[in-house]
Design a protein around this motif. Sequence first.
Motif: not given
Length: 154
Positions: A2-3, A25-29, A71
């Motif tokens: 999951k993120w 729209d930056t996601h973080y992991g 990505s």
Amino acid sequence: MKWGGNIPALSAMNVKDGIIKFNEDTHYGSIELYEKWMTKGDCTKGDIVLTMEAPMGNVAQIPNNQKYILSQRVILLKFNEKLVSNEYMYQYLRSPYFKKQMNRYATGTTAKGIKQKNLIKIRLKIPSLLEQKFIGTFLSAIDKKIGFMERNII
């Protein structure tokens, strides 16, 4: 997985206009996601990211030495600094000549993309390291002046 976490994940949406736009729209992991996804090495300051599709051919340099998750549509380009200047390659990969070469090997109609096996077919024009550094520095200075003028016009 999951993120969630504090490691920025860079998608093709983040690589625009020669820079990485973190407000897009930056996601973080998590570190677990990073370790699972980034198996071929870390990003370091000055490395180049290139979008492979949707949109194809956008280029930016990694701004610092923090960790990033890339990505599927973004690849990391690392060059031997004894042979190739990152600044030169950054400018070269943004050139109309290179974009034309990418389009030559691209596939797709609505959203063009290029596969890695086709990307490596593109011949690069690489002058001596001294010339590369001069060209990279010169074009970067012009980019900075243009950016300064654009900010002052608005």
